[in-house]
Design a protein around this motif. Structure first.
Motif, PDB file in Angstrom:
ATOM      1  N   SER A  17       0.802  -1.229  -0.099  1.00  0.00           N
ATOM      2  CA  SER A  17      -0.063   0.163  -0.060  1.00  0.00           C
ATOM      3  C   SER A  17       0.868   1.437   0.014  1.00  0.00           C
ATOM      4  O   SER A  17       2.079   1.244   0.707  1.00  0.00           O
ATOM      5  CB  SER A  17      -0.860   0.004   1.319  1.00  0.00           C
ATOM      6  N   TYR A  18       0.482   2.214  -0.835  1.00  0.00           N
ATOM      7  CA  TYR A  18       1.091   3.382  -0.668  1.00  0.00           C
ATOM      8  C   TYR A  18       0.806   4.282   0.667  1.00  0.00           C
ATOM      9  O   TYR A  18       1.424   4.763   1.408  1.00  0.00           O
ATOM     10  CB  TYR A  18       0.753   4.435  -1.815  1.00  0.00           C
ATOM     11  N   THR A  19      -0.458   4.192   1.099  1.00  0.00           N
ATOM     12  CA  THR A  19      -0.718   4.738   2.163  1.00  0.00           C
ATOM     13  C   THR A  19      -1.401   3.781   3.039  1.00  0.00           C
ATOM     14  O   THR A  19      -2.269   3.088   2.811  1.00  0.00           O
ATOM     15  CB  THR A  19      -1.710   6.053   2.014  1.00  0.00           C
ATOM     16  N   ALA A  20      -1.311   3.918   4.582  1.00  0.00           N
ATOM     17  CA  ALA A  20      -1.955   2.749   5.390  1.00  0.00           C
ATOM     18  C   ALA A  20      -3.367   2.735   5.319  1.00  0.00           C
ATOM     19  O   ALA A  20      -4.236   3.623   4.889  1.00  0.00           O
ATOM     20  CB  ALA A  20      -1.758   3.250   6.997  1.00  0.00           C
ATOM     21  N   LYS A  22      -5.109   1.207   2.851  1.00  0.00           N
ATOM     22  CA  LYS A  22      -5.656   1.168   1.304  1.00  0.00           C
ATOM     23  C   LYS A  22      -4.547   0.333   0.499  1.00  0.00           C
ATOM     24  O   LYS A  22      -3.781   0.546   0.119  1.00  0.00           O
ATOM     25  CB  LYS A  22      -5.577   2.367   0.650  1.00  0.00           C
ATOM     26  N   TYR A  59       9.835   1.383  -4.011  1.00  0.00           N
ATOM     27  CA  TYR A  59       9.044   1.228  -2.506  1.00  0.00           C
ATOM     28  C   TYR A  59       9.540   0.044  -1.855  1.00  0.00           C
ATOM     29  O   TYR A  59      10.036  -0.963  -2.758  1.00  0.00           O
ATOM     30  CB  TYR A  59       7.738   1.547  -2.709  1.00  0.00           C
ATOM     31  N   GLN A  62       5.176  -4.662   1.537  1.00  0.00           N
ATOM     32  CA  GLN A  62       4.963  -4.818   3.047  1.00  0.00           C
ATOM     33  C   GLN A  62       4.706  -6.334   3.391  1.00  0.00           C
ATOM     34  O   GLN A  62       4.345  -6.708   4.464  1.00  0.00           O
ATOM     35  CB  GLN A  62       3.606  -3.910   3.408  1.00  0.00           C
TER      36      GLN A  62
END
Ligand code: ATP
Ligand code: MG
Length: 230
Positions: A17-20, A22, A59, A62
């Protein structure tokens, strides 16, 4: 540092995910065998370019892991990883330097003649010669503005010059005229022949030629197979 030799790519249950909160990629697994071309297709926003960015290590994943020749790419120095991979992004950004150096960046030791041969192969040579300063033309933010397709051809020339073991190509969504497209595909086919290629494909001609097609939906692999099977 570790050395890659064959160019096999494995994604194993990759989550990102780029942002927590999502999730963009969910448990994505696939293998690209050495020398194969795999086409990634799917709706806009399904995560195709994200897969390319993760493999080039823009990136960190995760969950799960990404392997090249069985080695975790996060355990290798970023420089050696990147020396092994050539990437042609969807939106190429050129450096504030002249066109010659932008192409030579693929292989710093290349001669001017080799730079021009790569530009010919990427079908951008004539365009470059049409500028008053030719290969000395300054590009990038402070220089001449090239169109998206032209910038991408500069990036293709750079990749041809580099001739890396793994090529990541994020096809521009903008349509090229069919002659230009045909010339570029012929050049890429030449470079890609012995290389592992992962291509985000918007063109049917690219998809048809792929050894394997991965269909991405909402960050998951919904289908995979050859063109005639899907
Ligand atoms: P397209 O065909 O339009 O190029 P794509 O399949 O390549 O789409 P990605 O660029 O991988 O899609 O984006 C997947 C999702 O991640 C989209 O929902 C997008 O909005 C989001 N996304 C992409 N880049 C970022 C970023 N830097 N920060 C936050 N979200 C992002
Ligand atoms: Mg994209």
């Amino acid at each position: 540092d570790l050395l890659f030799t064959e160019g096999r790519v494995d994604f194993q249950n990759v989550c990102f995910s780029y942002t927590a909160g999502k999730e963009i990629l969910s448990e994505v697994s696939f293998t690209v065998m050495p020398g194969q071309t795999v086409a990634l297709v799917g709706p806009s926003g399904s995560g195709k370019s994200t897969i390319i960015r993760l493999l080039f290590r823009f990136y960190d994943v995760q969950g799960g892991c990404i392997l090249i020749d069985g080695q975790d790419i996060y355990k290798v120095k970023q420089n050696s990883l990147r020396s092994y991979i050539g990437v042609v992004p969807q939106d190429t950004v050129l450096f504030n330097d002249n066109i010659r150096e932008n192409i030579r960046y693929g292989r710093i030791s290349a001669s001017d003649q080799e730079v021009e041969e790569a530009a010919v192969a990427a079908d951008i040579h004539h365009k470059i010669l049409s500028f008053p300063d030719g290969y000395d033309t300054e590009v990038g933010e402070r220089g001449l503005k090239l169109s998206g397709g032209e910038k991408q051809r500069v990036a293709i020339a750079r990749t041809i010059l580099k001739s890396p073991r793994i090529i990541l190509l994020d096809e521009a969504t903008s349509a090229l005229d069919s002659q230009t497209e045909c010339n570029i595909q012929a050049s890429l086919a030449k470079v890609c022949a012995n290389h592992t290629t992962l291509v985000v494909a918007h063109r049917l001609s690219t998809i048809i030629k792929a050894d394997q097609i991965l269909v991405l939906h909402d960050g998951r692999i919904a289908e995979q197979g050859r063109h005639e099977e899907l």
